[in-house]
Scaffold this active site. Structure first.
Site, PDB file in Angstrom:
ATOM      1  N   ASP A 121       0.844  -1.186   0.000  1.00 40.12           N
ATOM      2  CA  ASP A 121       0.000   0.000   0.000  1.00 40.12           C
ATOM      3  C   ASP A 121       0.884   1.242   0.000  1.00 40.12           C
ATOM      4  O   ASP A 121       1.787   1.372   0.836  1.00 40.12           O
ATOM      5  CB  ASP A 121      -0.926   0.000   1.214  1.00 40.12           C
ATOM      6  CG  ASP A 121      -2.087   0.971   1.036  1.00 40.12           C
ATOM      7  OD1 ASP A 121      -2.388   1.354  -0.109  1.00 40.12           O
ATOM      8  OD2 ASP A 121      -2.698   1.346   2.053  1.00 40.12           O
ATOM      9  N   HIS A 128      -3.358  13.897   1.549  1.00 44.92           N
ATOM     10  CA  HIS A 128      -3.598  12.913   2.624  1.00 44.92           C
ATOM     11  C   HIS A 128      -2.379  12.827   3.543  1.00 44.92           C
ATOM     12  O   HIS A 128      -2.511  12.852   4.779  1.00 44.92           O
ATOM     13  CB  HIS A 128      -3.912  11.540   2.027  1.00 44.92           C
ATOM     14  CG  HIS A 128      -3.991  10.458   3.055  1.00 44.92           C
ATOM     15  ND1 HIS A 128      -5.018  10.375   3.970  1.00 44.92           N
ATOM     16  CD2 HIS A 128      -3.159   9.413   3.335  1.00 44.92           C
ATOM     17  CE1 HIS A 128      -4.817   9.333   4.768  1.00 44.92           C
ATOM     18  NE2 HIS A 128      -3.696   8.734   4.411  1.00 44.92           N
ATOM     19  N   GLU A 194     -10.220   3.972   4.190  1.00 48.67           N
ATOM     20  CA  GLU A 194      -9.374   4.757   3.302  1.00 48.67           C
ATOM     21  C   GLU A 194      -9.814   4.445   1.880  1.00 48.67           C
ATOM     22  O   GLU A 194      -9.763   3.289   1.450  1.00 48.67           O
ATOM     23  CB  GLU A 194      -7.888   4.428   3.513  1.00 48.67           C
ATOM     24  CG  GLU A 194      -7.398   4.887   4.888  1.00 48.67           C
ATOM     25  CD  GLU A 194      -5.893   4.905   5.041  1.00 48.67           C
ATOM     26  OE1 GLU A 194      -5.195   4.171   4.308  1.00 48.67           O
ATOM     27  OE2 GLU A 194      -5.395   5.665   5.902  1.00 48.67           O
ATOM     28  N   GLU A 196      -9.293   4.234  -1.866  1.00 52.93           N
ATOM     29  CA  GLU A 196      -8.102   4.134  -2.715  1.00 52.93           C
ATOM     30  C   GLU A 196      -8.445   3.426  -4.027  1.00 52.93           C
ATOM     31  O   GLU A 196      -9.486   2.791  -4.145  1.00 52.93           O
ATOM     32  CB  GLU A 196      -7.013   3.299  -2.009  1.00 52.93           C
ATOM     33  CG  GLU A 196      -6.686   3.741  -0.600  1.00 52.93           C
ATOM     34  CD  GLU A 196      -5.446   3.079  -0.015  1.00 52.93           C
ATOM     35  OE1 GLU A 196      -4.676   2.447  -0.770  1.00 52.93           O
ATOM     36  OE2 GLU A 196      -5.258   3.193   1.208  1.00 52.93           O
ATOM     37  N   ASP A 228      -9.035   0.476   2.365  1.00 56.95           N
ATOM     38  CA  ASP A 228      -8.012   0.063   3.325  1.00 56.95           C
ATOM     39  C   ASP A 228      -8.528   0.379   4.726  1.00 56.95           C
ATOM     40  O   ASP A 228      -8.214   1.429   5.294  1.00 56.95           O
ATOM     41  CB  ASP A 228      -6.710   0.815   3.002  1.00 56.95           C
ATOM     42  CG  ASP A 228      -5.624   0.570   4.027  1.00 56.95           C
ATOM     43  OD1 ASP A 228      -5.658  -0.476   4.689  1.00 56.95           O
ATOM     44  OD2 ASP A 228      -4.737   1.436   4.162  1.00 56.95           O
ATOM     45  N   ARG A 232      -7.408   3.445  13.702  1.00 51.79           N
ATOM     46  CA  ARG A 232      -6.502   4.573  13.959  1.00 51.79           C
ATOM     47  C   ARG A 232      -5.851   4.509  15.336  1.00 51.79           C
ATOM     48  O   ARG A 232      -4.713   4.967  15.513  1.00 51.79           O
ATOM     49  CB  ARG A 232      -7.253   5.897  13.824  1.00 51.79           C
ATOM     50  CG  ARG A 232      -7.870   6.121  12.469  1.00 51.79           C
ATOM     51  CD  ARG A 232      -6.827   6.162  11.381  1.00 51.79           C
ATOM     52  NE  ARG A 232      -7.427   6.399  10.072  1.00 51.79           N
ATOM     53  CZ  ARG A 232      -6.798   6.204   8.930  1.00 51.79           C
ATOM     54  NH1 ARG A 232      -5.549   5.749   8.922  1.00 51.79           N
ATOM     55  NH2 ARG A 232      -7.391   6.439   7.787  1.00 51.79           N
ATOM     56  N   GLN A 235      -3.168   1.870  15.133  1.00 48.79           N
ATOM     57  CA  GLN A 235      -2.137   2.386  14.219  1.00 48.79           C
ATOM     58  C   GLN A 235      -1.253   3.437  14.886  1.00 48.79           C
ATOM     59  O   GLN A 235      -0.019   3.390  14.800  1.00 48.79           O
ATOM     60  CB  GLN A 235      -2.827   2.981  12.987  1.00 48.79           C
ATOM     61  CG  GLN A 235      -1.883   3.546  11.936  1.00 48.79           C
ATOM     62  CD  GLN A 235      -2.633   4.310  10.835  1.00 48.79           C
ATOM     63  OE1 GLN A 235      -3.863   4.370  10.823  1.00 48.79           O
ATOM     64  NE2 GLN A 235      -1.890   4.887   9.908  1.00 48.79           N
ATOM     65  N   LYS A 248      -3.887  -2.192  10.242  1.00 49.89           N
ATOM     66  CA  LYS A 248      -4.278  -2.250   8.839  1.00 49.89           C
ATOM     67  C   LYS A 248      -4.540  -3.672   8.362  1.00 49.89           C
ATOM     68  O   LYS A 248      -5.299  -3.879   7.412  1.00 49.89           O
ATOM     69  CB  LYS A 248      -3.134  -1.695   7.966  1.00 49.89           C
ATOM     70  CG  LYS A 248      -2.762  -0.255   8.238  1.00 49.89           C
ATOM     71  CD  LYS A 248      -3.697   0.659   7.501  1.00 49.89           C
ATOM     72  CE  LYS A 248      -3.146   2.082   7.473  1.00 49.89           C
ATOM     73  NZ  LYS A 248      -4.008   2.951   6.668  1.00 49.89           N
ATOM     74  N   THR A 252      -8.709  -5.758   3.995  1.00 46.03           N
ATOM     75  CA  THR A 252      -8.668  -4.767   2.916  1.00 46.03           C
ATOM     76  C   THR A 252      -9.701  -5.229   1.893  1.00 46.03           C
ATOM     77  O   THR A 252      -9.637  -6.375   1.429  1.00 46.03           O
ATOM     78  CB  THR A 252      -7.279  -4.733   2.244  1.00 46.03           C
ATOM     79  OG1 THR A 252      -6.288  -4.489   3.250  1.00 46.03           O
ATOM     80  CG2 THR A 252      -7.205  -3.652   1.182  1.00 46.03           C
ATOM     81  N   GLU A 354      -9.571  12.272   8.378  1.00 46.91           N
ATOM     82  CA  GLU A 354      -9.438  13.628   7.825  1.00 46.91           C
ATOM     83  C   GLU A 354     -10.777  14.356   7.784  1.00 46.91           C
ATOM     84  O   GLU A 354     -10.844  15.551   8.076  1.00 46.91           O
ATOM     85  CB  GLU A 354      -8.870  13.552   6.407  1.00 46.91           C
ATOM     86  CG  GLU A 354      -7.455  13.016   6.345  1.00 46.91           C
ATOM     87  CD  GLU A 354      -7.127  12.560   4.939  1.00 46.91           C
ATOM     88  OE1 GLU A 354      -6.638  13.380   4.164  1.00 46.91           O
ATOM     89  OE2 GLU A 354      -7.389  11.383   4.615  1.00 46.91           O
TER      90      GLU A 354
HETATM   91 CA    CA Z   1      -3.874   3.098   2.916  1.00 48.55          CA
END
Ligand code: CA
Length: 407
Positions: A121, A128, A194, A196, A228, A232, A235, A248, A252, A354
């Site tokens: 990834d 970002h 996330e 993507e 993804d 948090r 992480q 993570k 996925t 975000e």
């Molecule tokens: Ca990611």
């Protein structure tokens, strides 16, 4: 070529799965084995069965339960297959044969389209990376000194890549907020998404060889929508100094249809600009290209964000050149994610971290509920489309997932 070139398919004008798209997936029907299918309109073509009846021997690879055998064949075979499929679907003389192998899309079960070999990834969105830097490292320079020199990435967990529609079990783990004296353990309380794109790789290389940036197109088969899922709290505590790990690797999600790079040719755009100029191995003879893919993030039925893939700083070819520059070989079924797609405006941010600015500005949904992070029972759906030739749309379909309680 447009849908109008094949009147017997009776595709609605502008259908996102017209003959210019033809994404590949893996499907089954009750009592039959999973095999490769091609999405056309609201139907799925049983590609291997159609090829067998037409005497197209190379279509044997489509009778297998993943795209990997087809991915291993390489660029020439992919292009030949696309021409063959377009001919079958538009030539009136092929109609009788093709129609026997078309199934209504709603009647099939879709499976993970590839056996994921390795999964990487990246972190290719400047906005970002800047936002996450501001949130995770307040007071420090948001972009790390290496960010504009190389596409930053990490190796993820290939075995937990799942197809759209798979439930996501809330992960459990260790966390420690900065103000807390010691870590605690339990289900994540900051589960996030996330948005993507993921790129599917074929045509293996030998260990020690590298993929030149100008040759990346020989290995880039297609793209999927990718979510993804990210815990948090886990992480933030674990990522220093080796990067993402258990925050993570629990899941996925990818879309069931792989849109080919051929279908995305009309969606190629220049990159927003790279300064400083990257090292020569990331430049090549041809200018790097981005993709004009419009993404939509839906949370419990409310569209909360519309990220634009064209904002990404690094190109897919540069990412592939970089991940193999040390001589690491690639193989059929490799998958790499672009990194969260985020733009400058709030409504183009591709993660709740975000969008809610780390929980300080919760997102309001259409039913009045608010979210900073995901709750059990929440469903996230990503959609995307890109411009195709002659104004048609190239659809990616969707990638969806519902959060279920920790076990
Ligand atoms: Ca990611």
């Amino acid at each position: 070529m447009t849908a109008a070139d094949s009147p017997w398919l009776e595709l609605a004008p502008g259908h996102p799965f017209g003959v210019d798209n033809l994404p590949y997936g893996v499907f089954s029907t009750p009592g039959t084995a999973p095999r490769v299918g091609v999405r056309i309109g609201d139907q799925v073509l049983d590609a291997g069965a159609c090829a067998e009846q037409a005497g197209m021997e190379s279509g044997e690879v489509w009778l297998t339960p993943s795209l990997n055998a087809f991915l291993a064949q390489g660029r020439q075979a992919w292009s030949a297959a696309r021409h063959w499929l377009q001919e079958q679907l538009t030539n009136e003389r092929r109609r009788d044969c093709v129609e026997q192998h078309l199934l209504p899309a709603e009647s099939v079960t879709l499976h993970l389209p590839l056996e994921v070999a390795d999964y990487v990834d990246f972190y290719a969105s400047e906005q970002h990376a800047t936002n996450v830097g501001r949130i995770f490292r307040p007071g420090a320079e948001p972009l790390t000194p290496n960010w504009r020199h190389l596409p930053i990435g990490y190796h993820g967990r290939a075995g937990t890549v799942v197809v759209s529609g798979t439930d996501i079990v809330r992960p459990t783990g260790q966390r420690k907020a900065p103000e807390e004296p010691a870590p605690t353990f339990g289900p994540s309380i900051r589960l996030d998404i996330e948005a993507e794109l993921g790129f599917v790789v074929g045509d293996a290389t030998r260990l020690g060889d590298r993929v030149a940036v100008d040759d990346a197109g020989d290995h880039l088969f297609g793209a999927v929508l990718l979510n993804d899922w990210s815990a948090r709290d886990i992480q933030a505590w674990e990522y220093v100094p080796l990067g993402p790990f258990l925050g993570k690797s629990f899941a996925t999600s990818v879309s069931a249809w792989v849109v080919t790079m051929d279908a995305l040719e009309a969606a190629r755009v220049g990159l927003p600009g790279q300064d400083p100029q990257p090292l020569p191995y990331l430049r090549g003879e041809h200018p790097p290209y981005g993709l004009d893919v419009h993404v939509e993030v839906e949370l419990n039925g409310t569209v909360v964000s519309r990220p634009e893939y064209r904002d990404l700083y690094w190109s897919p070819a540069q990412m592939l050149a970089h991940l193999s520059v040390n001589g690491a070989s690639v193989r059929a079924g490799d998958l790499f994610g672009s990194g969260t797609i985020s733009g400058r405006e709030r409504q183009t941010r591709g993660s709740l971290l975000e969008l809610s600015w780390n929980g300080t500005e919760p997102v309001t949904l259409s039913d009045g509920a608010t979210r900073s992070f995901l709750e059990d029972g929440d469903t996230v759906v990503l959609h995307a489309w890109a411009p195709g030739p002659g104004g048609v749309r190239i659809g990616f379909g969707e990638v969806s997932g519902t959060v279920v309680p920790a076990r």
